[in-house]
Design an enzyme around this catalytic site. Structure first.
Site, PDB file in Angstrom:
ATOM      1  N   LYS A 127     -55.448  47.468  12.021  1.00 26.70           N
ATOM      2  CA  LYS A 127     -55.367  46.953  10.652  1.00 26.70           C
ATOM      3  C   LYS A 127     -56.602  46.164  10.262  1.00 26.70           C
ATOM      4  O   LYS A 127     -56.950  46.109   9.083  1.00 26.70           O
ATOM      5  CB  LYS A 127     -54.109  46.093  10.474  1.00 26.70           C
ATOM      6  CG  LYS A 127     -52.844  46.927  10.353  1.00 26.70           C
ATOM      7  CD  LYS A 127     -51.761  46.180   9.599  1.00 26.70           C
ATOM      8  CE  LYS A 127     -50.512  47.046   9.456  1.00 26.70           C
ATOM      9  NZ  LYS A 127     -49.371  46.283   8.913  1.00 26.70           N
ATOM     10  N   LYS A 209     -47.415  61.875  12.771  1.00 22.90           N
ATOM     11  CA  LYS A 209     -46.144  61.300  12.356  1.00 22.90           C
ATOM     12  C   LYS A 209     -46.022  61.352  10.834  1.00 22.90           C
ATOM     13  O   LYS A 209     -47.014  61.171  10.118  1.00 22.90           O
ATOM     14  CB  LYS A 209     -46.123  59.833  12.823  1.00 22.90           C
ATOM     15  CG  LYS A 209     -44.748  59.241  12.934  1.00 22.90           C
ATOM     16  CD  LYS A 209     -44.834  57.830  13.507  1.00 22.90           C
ATOM     17  CE  LYS A 209     -43.853  56.952  12.777  1.00 22.90           C
ATOM     18  NZ  LYS A 209     -43.978  55.530  13.069  1.00 22.90           N
ATOM     19  N   LYS A 212     -45.492  57.588   4.720  1.00 26.18           N
ATOM     20  CA  LYS A 212     -45.486  57.497   3.257  1.00 26.18           C
ATOM     21  C   LYS A 212     -46.869  57.189   2.710  1.00 26.18           C
ATOM     22  O   LYS A 212     -47.100  57.291   1.511  1.00 26.18           O
ATOM     23  CB  LYS A 212     -44.466  56.472   2.774  1.00 26.18           C
ATOM     24  CG  LYS A 212     -44.756  55.060   3.207  1.00 26.18           C
ATOM     25  CD  LYS A 212     -43.622  54.113   2.833  1.00 26.18           C
ATOM     26  CE  LYS A 212     -43.639  52.914   3.749  1.00 26.18           C
ATOM     27  NZ  LYS A 212     -42.394  52.535   4.322  1.00 26.18           N
TER      28      LYS A 212
END
Ligand code: TRP
Length: 345
Positions: A127, A209, A212
């Site tokens: 991140k 995977k 969204k």
């Protein structure tokens, strides 16, 4: 009535129900992958364990959020928790920021967590690359807040996906460390890894995977996609040129659809292969889409009703927070006493 007398400590005594806790971030409408991989299991687990489930809104601000969107998404995800069937009378369903003890315990636990061990967290490393302009201290200590979530409720088990296992490991380390210094304060939680086959992959690239945040909306089904959209997306799922419906190597696309179909219908892979023997992918995809539509239909219907009643949602959240707060404060006070704080009277 067939009443048995149970003597505590004997074999006949019922085991104390284990406690579970899990949280979900309010970062948009979850996908079919989140639903089959986590949320559907939460509902099943909630019948078996003493459970607490929360919307992890404090975690969400470790990346910049638009306040309007955040407010909307918190309520959406809270409604979704009820829509999947969690019963707010039987489970504790709440919004993390409504229970100040989470932030309070997180601060204390920060002081029992080493800079070095946090620096090794792979999610932090990922991140801080994807949000290079905002590598804030909250992003760094995110796993400590997560540890506070878990330890406050003395959870025995924490249902988490593979991406959160390292964070759970740290929660265990923190609990053990604190217990080691001050004596038993926290239950050391175990990960609860759901049954296999619930890992849903992208419909367009079945080696990845389902996510969204994938730029290609055809790669994922959102929990609230309309039946038409679900049909379209599953119909255009990537398969292979071989043509047979069975689970096998090099058949990632078909394997993924089989996994989805299996989760929705309860059929195992052999039964699915048998059902579609000699039939093409067209038939199979239609059946998968129909199963997904039926699986999500009641969730969507309950959700639509709930979202029309914001007053009910807020009231339910307040009740959940009240119960959560009672439990959380017990642990917080115990922790503060052990550290040497003077508790207010
Ligand atoms: N970090 C988790 C996620 O992004 C969400 C979360 C926050 C959580 N607190 C938790 C999960 C406590 C389990 C237990 O998925």
């Amino acid at each position: 009535m067939d009443e048995k007398i149970i003597i505590p400590g004997t074999e006949a005594a019922p085991e104390k129900r284990k406690k579970i806790l899990s949280c979900i971030q309010p970062s948009g409408i979850p996908t079919l992958g989140n639903y089959l991989g986590a949320l559907k299991n939460w509902k099943l687990l909630s019948d078996e364990f003493d459970s607490a489930f929360a919307v992890a809104d404090l975690h969400a601000i470790t990346v910049r959020q638009d306040p309007k969107m955040l407010r909307k998404q918190i309520m959406e995800v809270f409604a979704l928790l009820l829509a999947i069937g969690l019963d707010p009378e039987k489970n504790i369903v709440f919004i993390q920021s409504h229970v100040p003890a989470h932030s309070q315990l997180a601060w204390i636990l920060n002081c029992y967590t080493q800079f070095g061990e946090m620096s090794r967290m792979t999610q932090f490393k990922d991140k801080s690359q994807s949000h290079a302009d905002n590598v804030n201290v909250g992003l760094f200590s995110y796993p400590v807040l997560m540890a506070a979530d878990i330890l406050l409720y003395q959870a025995d088990l924490v249902p988490v996906g593979a991406d959160q296992k390292q964070h759970l490991e740290i929660a265990r380390d923190i609990a053990n460390r604190f217990n080691g210094i001050y004596g038993k304060t926290f239950t050391v939680p175990d990960p609860y890894i759901g049954k296999q086959g619930a890992r849903v992959m992208s419909l367009q690239d079945p080696t990845k995977k389902m996510s969204k945040s994938d730029p290609n909306p055809k790669s994922f089904v959102s929990v609230f996609d309309s039946p038409e959209t679900i049909m379209k997306k599953i119909k255009s799922a990537v398969t292979d040129s071989e043509g047979g419906v069975y689970y096998g190597e090099g058949k990632d696309g078909v394997n993924n659809l089989m996994g989805i179909y299996s989760c929705c219908t309860g059929l195992d892979y052999d039964a699915i292969a048998k059902e579609f023997e000699g039939r093409g992918y067209g038939d199979f995809k239609t059946a998968v889409a129909e199963a997904v539509i039926e699986e999500l239909r009641p969730v969507r219907e309950r959700y639509d009703l709930l979202m029309k009643d914001q007053a009910y949602l807020l009231e339910t959240a307040a009740k959940g927070a009240e119960t959560a707060q009672r439990i959380a404060n017990r642990t917080l006070e115990k922790t503060m006493k052990k550290c040497g704080f003077v508790l207010p009277r």
